[in-house]
Motif scaffolding. Structure first.
Motif, PDB file in Angstrom:
ATOM      1  N   VAL A  43       0.746  -1.185  -0.075  1.00 50.70           N
ATOM      2  CA  VAL A  43       0.120  -0.019   0.038  1.00 50.70           C
ATOM      3  C   VAL A  43       1.034   1.082  -0.189  1.00 50.70           C
ATOM      4  CG1 VAL A  43      -1.915   0.850   1.242  1.00 50.70           C
ATOM      5  CG2 VAL A  43      -1.585  -1.196   1.404  1.00 50.70           C
ATOM      6  N   SER A  44       1.096   1.977  -1.090  1.00 43.89           N
ATOM      7  CA  SER A  44       2.059   2.860  -1.355  1.00 43.89           C
ATOM      8  C   SER A  44       1.264   4.134  -0.967  1.00 43.89           C
ATOM      9  CB  SER A  44       2.702   2.938  -2.582  1.00 43.89           C
ATOM     10  OG  SER A  44       2.315   3.921  -3.445  1.00 43.89           O
ATOM     11  N   GLU A  52      -3.728  15.690  -2.498  1.00 42.91           N
ATOM     12  CA  GLU A  52      -3.711  15.961  -0.988  1.00 42.91           C
ATOM     13  C   GLU A  52      -5.072  15.688  -0.486  1.00 42.91           C
ATOM     14  OE1 GLU A  52      -1.767  18.833   2.221  1.00 42.91           O
ATOM     15  OE2 GLU A  52      -1.856  19.673   0.176  1.00 42.91           O
ATOM     16  N   GLY A  53      -5.273  15.184   0.728  1.00 42.33           N
ATOM     17  CA  GLY A  53      -6.481  14.900   1.251  1.00 42.33           C
ATOM     18  C   GLY A  53      -7.753  13.875   0.516  1.00 42.33           C
ATOM     19  N   ARG A  54      -7.137  13.464  -0.646  1.00 47.92           N
ATOM     20  CA  ARG A  54      -8.148  12.386  -1.312  1.00 47.92           C
ATOM     21  C   ARG A  54      -7.288  11.035  -1.312  1.00 47.92           C
ATOM     22  NH1 ARG A  54      -8.909  10.077  -6.189  1.00 47.92           N
ATOM     23  NH2 ARG A  54      -7.338  11.098  -7.126  1.00 47.92           N
ATOM     24  N   PHE A  55      -7.995  10.238  -0.294  1.00 50.49           N
ATOM     25  CA  PHE A  55      -7.419   8.803  -0.200  1.00 50.49           C
ATOM     26  C   PHE A  55      -8.275   7.848  -1.162  1.00 50.49           C
ATOM     27  CE2 PHE A  55      -5.865  10.841   3.448  1.00 50.49           C
ATOM     28  CZ  PHE A  55      -4.535  10.606   3.521  1.00 50.49           C
ATOM     29  N   ASP A  56      -7.507   6.863  -1.742  1.00 48.52           N
ATOM     30  CA  ASP A  56      -8.207   5.926  -2.699  1.00 48.52           C
ATOM     31  C   ASP A  56      -7.545   4.529  -2.234  1.00 48.52           C
ATOM     32  OD1 ASP A  56      -9.501   4.450  -4.583  1.00 48.52           O
ATOM     33  OD2 ASP A  56      -8.670   5.418  -6.133  1.00 48.52           O
ATOM     34  N   PHE A  57      -8.216   3.642  -1.569  1.00 49.16           N
ATOM     35  CA  PHE A  57      -7.713   2.334  -1.016  1.00 49.16           C
ATOM     36  C   PHE A  57      -8.611   1.260  -2.025  1.00 49.16           C
ATOM     37  CE2 PHE A  57      -6.790   4.783   2.430  1.00 49.16           C
ATOM     38  CZ  PHE A  57      -5.487   4.614   2.747  1.00 49.16           C
ATOM     39  N   THR A  75      -1.729  -9.199   4.859  1.00 48.71           N
ATOM     40  CA  THR A  75      -0.829  -8.221   5.475  1.00 48.71           C
ATOM     41  C   THR A  75      -0.522  -7.167   4.807  1.00 48.71           C
ATOM     42  OG1 THR A  75       0.109 -10.071   6.460  1.00 48.71           O
ATOM     43  CG2 THR A  75       1.476  -8.294   6.644  1.00 48.71           C
ATOM     44  N   PRO A  76      -1.372  -5.801   4.977  1.00 51.01           N
ATOM     45  CA  PRO A  76      -1.123  -4.713   4.613  1.00 51.01           C
ATOM     46  C   PRO A  76       0.346  -4.185   4.738  1.00 51.01           C
ATOM     47  CG  PRO A  76      -3.006  -4.496   5.972  1.00 51.01           C
ATOM     48  CD  PRO A  76      -2.140  -5.750   6.153  1.00 51.01           C
ATOM     49  N   HIS A  77       0.999  -3.702   4.021  1.00 46.97           N
ATOM     50  CA  HIS A  77       2.601  -3.301   4.095  1.00 46.97           C
ATOM     51  C   HIS A  77       2.585  -1.871   3.403  1.00 46.97           C
ATOM     52  CE1 HIS A  77       6.966  -3.479   3.456  1.00 46.97           C
ATOM     53  NE2 HIS A  77       6.611  -2.808   2.370  1.00 46.97           N
ATOM     54  N   LEU A  78       2.166  -0.923   4.387  1.00 46.69           N
ATOM     55  CA  LEU A  78       2.013   0.586   4.149  1.00 46.69           C
ATOM     56  C   LEU A  78       3.522   1.005   3.937  1.00 46.69           C
ATOM     57  CD1 LEU A  78      -0.414   0.014   5.861  1.00 46.69           C
ATOM     58  CD2 LEU A  78      -0.830   2.213   5.915  1.00 46.69           C
ATOM     59  N   SER A  79       3.886   1.773   2.901  1.00 53.10           N
ATOM     60  CA  SER A  79       5.135   2.138   2.479  1.00 53.10           C
ATOM     61  C   SER A  79       5.121   3.545   2.218  1.00 53.10           C
ATOM     62  CB  SER A  79       5.821   1.534   1.318  1.00 53.10           C
ATOM     63  OG  SER A  79       5.130   1.524   0.232  1.00 53.10           O
ATOM     64  N   TYR A 123      -2.201   9.446   6.869  1.00 51.89           N
ATOM     65  CA  TYR A 123      -2.352   8.426   5.876  1.00 51.89           C
ATOM     66  C   TYR A 123      -2.757   7.117   6.590  1.00 51.89           C
ATOM     67  CZ  TYR A 123       0.399   4.835   3.149  1.00 51.89           C
ATOM     68  OH  TYR A 123       0.600   3.537   2.456  1.00 51.89           O
ATOM     69  N   TYR A 124      -2.069   6.722   7.837  1.00 53.25           N
ATOM     70  CA  TYR A 124      -2.548   5.613   8.511  1.00 53.25           C
ATOM     71  C   TYR A 124      -4.097   5.789   9.138  1.00 53.25           C
ATOM     72  CZ  TYR A 124       2.754   5.070   8.733  1.00 53.25           C
ATOM     73  OH  TYR A 124       3.852   4.684   8.350  1.00 53.25           O
ATOM     74  N   ARG A 125      -4.611   6.837   9.236  1.00 54.54           N
ATOM     75  CA  ARG A 125      -5.782   7.017   9.883  1.00 54.54           C
ATOM     76  C   ARG A 125      -6.661   6.574   8.841  1.00 54.54           C
ATOM     77  NH1 ARG A 125      -6.503   9.060  15.008  1.00 54.54           N
ATOM     78  NH2 ARG A 125      -4.427  10.048  15.942  1.00 54.54           N
ATOM     79  N   ALA A 126      -6.470   7.325   7.605  1.00 57.18           N
ATOM     80  CA  ALA A 126      -7.358   6.889   6.483  1.00 57.18           C
ATOM     81  C   ALA A 126      -7.478   5.744   6.132  1.00 57.18           C
ATOM     82  CB  ALA A 126      -6.957   7.724   5.323  1.00 57.18           C
ATOM     83  N   PHE A 127      -6.236   4.947   6.312  1.00 57.78           N
ATOM     84  CA  PHE A 127      -6.161   3.434   6.031  1.00 57.78           C
ATOM     85  C   PHE A 127      -7.059   2.975   6.960  1.00 57.78           C
ATOM     86  CE2 PHE A 127      -4.843  -0.917   6.912  1.00 57.78           C
ATOM     87  CZ  PHE A 127      -4.641  -1.315   5.386  1.00 57.78           C
TER      88      PHE A 127
END
Length: 160
Positions: A43-44, A52-57, A75-79, A123-127
């Motif tokens: 998850v890059s 900025e401010g627009r998250f798309d997962f 296992t999400p790998h947040l990089s 980023y982490y909170r949005a995820f």
């Protein structure tokens, strides 16, 4: 080897493993048969927050759904170290690591960048908000990574 000789590999390049292509459902099913418990999904930050401010997962969600549908966990790998969004760099918020010995940037975001903590917190909170109630219960482990030096990665994993 003379300058006229060209090295050629003994076998053609392969894009799959012995149990299939890692992006295929067949790979996931075979992995499950072999006793694999979870599959890591990258998850890059760059792809997760293109503006900025627009998250798309949504792309990550599709892959996680495939994994879970095959009876596996993910296992999400947040990089973030080498995946800062363009908007972050264009705003002048980027601060690259510098090699102390050679005084050269290595291309990775510095963990000492004063702008990074606030951004990563978002980023982490949005995820977390996106996946709570979706596929969060199927997470085996959460992996955060930062490359502290080109040869010494710092991995932080949390069992959930």
């Amino acid at each position: 080897m003379s300058s006229k000789q060209i090295w050629r590999p003994a076998a053609p390049a392969r894009t799959e493993t012995v149990i299939g292509h890692p992006g295929s459902v067949e790979f996931l099913r075979r992995a499950k048969e072999l006793g694999v418990k979870a599959i890591q999904v990258s998850v890059s930050w760059r792809s997760a927050e293109p503006e900025e401010g627009r998250f798309d997962f949504s792309g990550v969600e599709r892959r996680a759904e495939e994994i879970v549908s095959c009876g596996l966990m993910w296992t999400p790998h947040l990089s973030f170290a080498n995946a800062a969004p363009d908007w972050f760099v264009e705003k002048g918020l980027s601060l690259k690591q510098r090699c102390v010995e050679h005084a050269k940037e290595n291309g990775q975001q510095s963990i000492f960048n004063p702008h990074l903590r606030e951004q990563l917190d978002r980023y982490y909170r949005a995820f977390d908000e996106y996946f709570t109630g979706r596929l969060r219960d199927a997470i085996y482990e959460l992996s955060l990574i930062h490359i502290s030096e080109p040869t010494r990665p710092l991995y932080i994993s949390y069992a959930v």
